[in-house]
Design a protein around this motif. Structure first.
Motif, short mmCIF file in Angstrom:
data_model
loop_
_atom_site.label_atom_id
_atom_site.label_comp_id
_atom_site.label_asym_id
_atom_site.label_seq_id
_atom_site.Cartn_x
_atom_site.Cartn_y
_atom_site.Cartn_z
N PHE B 197 0.84 -1.19 0.00
CA PHE B 197 0.00 0.00 0.00
C PHE B 197 0.88 1.25 0.00
N PHE B 198 1.91 1.23 0.85
CA PHE B 198 2.79 2.40 0.97
C PHE B 198 3.68 2.54 -0.26
N ILE B 199 4.13 1.40 -0.78
CA ILE B 199 4.93 1.44 -2.01
C ILE B 199 4.12 2.05 -3.15
N SER B 200 2.84 1.69 -3.22
CA SER B 200 2.05 2.16 -4.35
C SER B 200 1.77 3.66 -4.25
N ILE B 201 1.70 4.19 -3.02
CA ILE B 201 1.56 5.64 -2.88
C ILE B 201 2.80 6.32 -3.48
N ALA B 202 3.97 5.78 -3.15
CA ALA B 202 5.21 6.34 -3.70
C ALA B 202 5.21 6.25 -5.23
N ILE B 203 4.73 5.13 -5.75
CA ILE B 203 4.69 4.97 -7.20
C ILE B 203 3.74 5.99 -7.83
N GLY B 204 2.63 6.26 -7.16
CA GLY B 204 1.67 7.25 -7.65
C GLY B 204 2.32 8.63 -7.74
N ILE B 205 3.08 8.99 -6.71
CA ILE B 205 3.76 10.30 -6.70
C ILE B 205 4.79 10.36 -7.83
N LEU B 206 5.55 9.28 -7.96
CA LEU B 206 6.56 9.20 -9.00
C LEU B 206 5.92 9.34 -10.38
N TYR B 207 4.79 8.69 -10.58
CA TYR B 207 4.05 8.73 -11.85
C TYR B 207 3.68 10.18 -12.17
N TRP B 208 3.14 10.88 -11.16
CA TRP B 208 2.74 12.27 -11.38
C TRP B 208 3.96 13.12 -11.75
N PHE B 209 5.05 12.90 -11.00
CA PHE B 209 6.25 13.71 -11.21
C PHE B 209 6.81 13.49 -12.61
N VAL B 210 6.95 12.24 -13.00
CA VAL B 210 7.54 11.94 -14.31
C VAL B 210 6.68 12.52 -15.43
N LEU B 211 5.37 12.40 -15.30
CA LEU B 211 4.51 12.87 -16.38
C LEU B 211 4.46 14.39 -16.48
N ASN B 212 4.49 15.07 -15.32
CA ASN B 212 4.24 16.51 -15.34
C ASN B 212 5.46 17.37 -15.14
N ARG B 213 6.56 16.78 -14.70
CA ARG B 213 7.68 17.61 -14.34
C ARG B 213 8.98 17.21 -15.04
N THR B 214 8.88 16.33 -16.03
CA THR B 214 10.12 15.94 -16.73
C THR B 214 9.95 16.12 -18.23
N PHE B 216 10.71 13.89 -20.40
CA PHE B 216 10.12 12.67 -20.91
C PHE B 216 8.58 12.73 -20.83
N GLY B 217 8.08 13.21 -19.70
CA GLY B 217 6.63 13.31 -19.52
C GLY B 217 6.02 14.25 -20.54
N LEU B 220 5.90 12.57 -23.85
CA LEU B 220 4.87 11.54 -23.86
C LEU B 220 3.50 12.16 -24.08
N ARG B 221 3.22 13.23 -23.32
CA ARG B 221 1.90 13.86 -23.47
C ARG B 221 1.76 14.49 -24.85
N ALA B 222 2.85 15.08 -25.34
CA ALA B 222 2.81 15.71 -26.66
C ALA B 222 2.51 14.68 -27.74
N THR B 223 3.18 13.53 -27.65
CA THR B 223 2.95 12.48 -28.65
C THR B 223 1.51 12.01 -28.57
N GLY B 224 0.99 11.94 -27.34
CA GLY B 224 -0.40 11.50 -27.16
C GLY B 224 -1.37 12.47 -27.81
N HIS B 225 -1.08 13.79 -27.71
CA HIS B 225 -1.99 14.78 -28.29
C HIS B 225 -1.97 14.71 -29.81
N ILE B 235 10.42 14.84 -31.73
CA ILE B 235 10.26 13.70 -30.82
C ILE B 235 10.19 12.43 -31.66
N ASP B 236 10.96 11.42 -31.23
CA ASP B 236 10.96 10.15 -31.94
C ASP B 236 9.76 9.33 -31.45
N ALA B 237 8.65 9.35 -32.23
CA ALA B 237 7.39 8.75 -31.78
C ALA B 237 7.52 7.25 -31.56
N LYS B 238 8.28 6.59 -32.42
CA LYS B 238 8.44 5.14 -32.27
C LYS B 238 9.13 4.80 -30.96
#
Lengths: 343, 361
Positions: B197-214, B216-217, B220-225, B235-238
């Motif tokens: 449970f505690f590990i997954s909270i950390a993973i959730g925070i990491l997920y948010w950070f990587v997507l919104n603050r890096t 790479f994130g 990723l979002r740009a390619t998705g749009h 960006i190399d889409a492949k």
């Protein structure tokens, strides 16, 4: 027996005194009543397979009428975990259900845990062994009943070609096939036996894919099979459909319950020659009766042919012609002159 | 502006829950049950410390599964293969953990790494098929699910990896106590909250950070749009497709572990195999946002756990399945309606601005 009746009536009086007039159960005054509350937990979707789970229910409802016990049925649903199964059993035990009966080997871990938490409750499990002082482990010599229907199948087949439809490909079901093969070959050593399983081990859909069983059975019939035996839970329906579609001269053999008499299968009854009965109903009834009588059934209870725990059904008179052969095989198994393979 | 956005993103879930309560009430009345009594007993049971622990544990599993799906969604990749990725990951992880006799501090990280690598590898096949052969990941991942089931079955039934753990139950060797990640009995003294449970909270925070603050994130979002726009901006889409699929698979590899290491102790043939589909529904509910997913996972877990109590009161447990289904349909529909309205009002604004220009010109 007499002791049981006496105890049951004492319990019944006590129950009536305790609950006064508040009870809404058992309106008929002549029916026996008991304050024993039976909790029954099926696995996955539970009742309605016309086979294994419904056999367990038959034992439960017999106890309800004959012993006057109160009943509660629950099922674990799809994607159940040991944790959720344990919670179901715990809730039942907590609410005063005793005995608590789990139908299916999937409950073994959960039941072991629940039985430790409630040492004063009697538990029972079908098709598995849980080693605890308050648990009855109900296991069946399914291969023996399957041997008998194998004898019937080989005797009834005109083409010398029969089929087997299995549910999940696990040892439990392979024992059905092993017994069936051995029984059939005892009658006709050259018989051709097609075999097909509805799912690999761990594939939980295996018990509930009648369309797949129908296609497999139809394939066997096209290849020349004229008798098919299915040990596949709810998937067995597909075999009945395929055999009926093939028409007269083709026979289906049912499993667990006496499927000739299962209301939901009434459409196919003329094609159901016999069923390899696994008397889960008897086992369940015995467990409940043990608790009602104050002598709980615990430890490993092996239901075999000698104990009438397995057998073949004779409700369809079409099986009469093959009865002599099957009964002789049954006698030989009981006497120990035939040992039936389990794999 | 932010308040308005928060408002619109809350409307859909609330509408979903409301409509699902209404629909369920009608069904309950039709089967002669008292809706109010049913809902209140669900809440009463769900509020007990014991049930809350069960809910948190189940939600941990659902949360991880939904994250695995969500990261794919962010890039318009539909990973339906979480089922195969996590069952394979848990089976191999369980087999490795069962053969290790190391202190917890070593054994658990090794198990986690193995499960993530297996999950990523299995998803990697779909990624390769997509970029090298143009096979839609929807088709390949669902096919890989079937193959995973067959591999697991073969391994456990026919190889020395499988043992009969109890009569009629086969699975990987029992994991020694040192290899388990037990939890803490935080709410209820008798039930543990999974360590995961505690590990997954950390993973959730990491997920948010990587997507919104890096960087790479952002890629990723740009390619998705818009893949074409992303390509033109270098960006190399492949490459993005492959990396996203691998991360999605690695996250999926974790899905079976809370239960495996916190409770089951062996990957046996009764191991649940469809948590991946639950993850898809929850990712949709939570709009791929980690907090939204957490709320969705808790709601889903609450309904699942409460269904055990319902059935004891004579109400079929399928009632909660209906509620879950209605919630998802309503929420997805309302998001779509909100989106269309936004597009329309944007178009209007643009048209108005253009008109003004023409007039002034």
């Amino acid at each position: 027996m007499l002791k049981g009746v006496k105890l049951a009536s004492v319990l019944a009086v006590a129950a009536m005194a305790l609950t006064a007039c508040g009870s809404t159960a058992s309106p008929s005054s002549s029916a026996p009543t008991s304050d024993v509350k039976v909790g029954m937990a099926y696995d996955q979707d539970g009742k309605g397979d016309g086979s294994f789970n419904d056999a367990a229910y038959a034992g439960l409802s017999k106890a309800q009428t004959d012993l006057g016990v109160q009943i509660k049925e629950v099922n674990s649903g799809s994607s159940a975990t040991d944790a959720s199964r344990e919670e179901l059993l715990t809730l039942l035990a907590q609410d005063g259900y005793n005995p608590v009966i789990a139908v299916g080997f999937a409950y073994s871990t959960a039941l072991a845990a629940a039985a430790t938490k409630f040492p004063d409750t009697t538990f029972a499990i079908v098709d598995s062994v849980v080693d605890a002082p308050n648990v009855g482990s109900l296991v069946f010599a399914a291969e023996q009943g399957s041997y008998l229907v194998g004898v019937v199948a080989a005797s009834a087949s005109k083409t010398g070609h029969i089929g087997f439809i299995g549910g999940m490909e696990i040892d439990l079901i392979k024992a059905f096939e092993a017994g069936y093969d051995q029984g059939a070959k005892s009658v006709n050593p050259n018989i051709v036996i097609d075999s097909k399983y509805m799912g690999a081990a761990g594939d939980n859909t295996a018990w509930n894919v009648p369309e797949k069983a129908k296609a497999a059975s139809a394939g066997m019939i096209t290849n020349g099979a004229d008798v098919i035996y299915a040990a596949a839970g709810g998937s067995g329906l597909g075999m009945f459909q395929a055999v009926k579609a093939a028409g007269a001269g083709h026979w289906a053999i049912g499993v667990d319950s006496d499927q000739y008499n299962v209301p939901s299968l009434a459409k196919y009854k003329d094609f159901i020659l016999t069923s390899a009965e696994k008397r889960v109903d008897t086992a369940v009834y015995d467990v409940i009766k043990g608790v009602v009588d104050g002598t709980p059934l615990t430890g490993v209870q092996n239901f075999d042919l000698a104990k009438d725990g397995v057998g073949y059904s004779t409700s369809n008179s079409a099986v009469d012609a093959y009865k002599a052969a099957a009964d002789k095989a049954a006698a030989d198994i009981k006497a120990g002159t035939i040992t039936v393979n389990t794999k | 502006m932010n308040l308005r956005r928060l408002g619109t993103s809350l409307i859909a879930p609330l509408l979903g829950v409301g409509i699902s309560i209404a629909v369920t009430s009608v069904i309950l009345i039709a089967i002669h049950a008292q809706p109010l009594a049913v809902f209140s007993s669900m809440i009463k049971y769900g509020a007990s410390a014991h049930a809350m622990t069960l809910i948190l544990n189940l939600a941990t599993t659902y949360f991880l599964s939904a994250l695995a799906v969500a990261i794919g969604f962010k890039m318009n990749l539909f990973n339906i293969g979480v089922n195969g990725q996590y069952t394979l990951g848990a089976m191999v992880g369980g087999a490795v953990a069962g053969s290790l006799h190391l202190p917890t501090i070593l054994s658990v990280p090794i198990t986690i790494a193995v499960a993530m690598i297996v999950g990523a590898g299995w998803a990697g096949i779909a990624a390769w098929l997509k970029v090298a052969r143009g096979v839609s990941e929807v088709i390949s991942t669902i096919m890989l699910n079937f193959i995973a089931t067959a591999i697991i079955s073969y391994t456990i039934v026919r190889t020395s990896v499988g043992h009969e753990t109890s009569l009629n139950v086969r699975g990987t060797a029992m994991i020694p106590e040192s290899g388990m990640l037990r939890g803490i009995p935080l709410l209820d003294p008798k039930t543990e909250i999974y360590g995961f449970f505690f590990i997954s909270i950390a993973i959730g925070i990491l997920y948010w950070f990587v997507l919104n603050r890096t960087r790479f994130g952002y890629d990723l979002r740009a390619t998705g749009h818009s893949a074409t726009a992303a390509r033109t901006s270098g960006i190399d889409a492949k490459r993005m497709t492959v990396i996203t699929m691998l991360i999605s698979g690695a996250l999926a590899g974790l899905v079976g572990l809370p239960y495996l290491l916190g409770d089951a102790g062996s990957y046996n043939l009764n191991f649940p195999t469809d948590w991946g589909f639950t993850g898809i529904a929850i990712a949709l509910l939570g709009r791929n946002n980690p907090i939204g997913i957490a709320v969705g996972a808790l709601l889903w877990a609450f309904l699942d756990v409460a269904s055990g109590q319902l059935i004891l009161e004579g109400v079929p447990r399928e009632i909660t399945t209906i509620m879950q289904g209605v919630i998802v349909i309503v929420v997805v529909m309302s998001y779509e309606i909100v989106r269309r309205n936004q597009v329309k009002s944007e178009q209007k604004n643009v048209a108005r601005a253009l008109e003004k220009q023409e007039v002034s010109a």
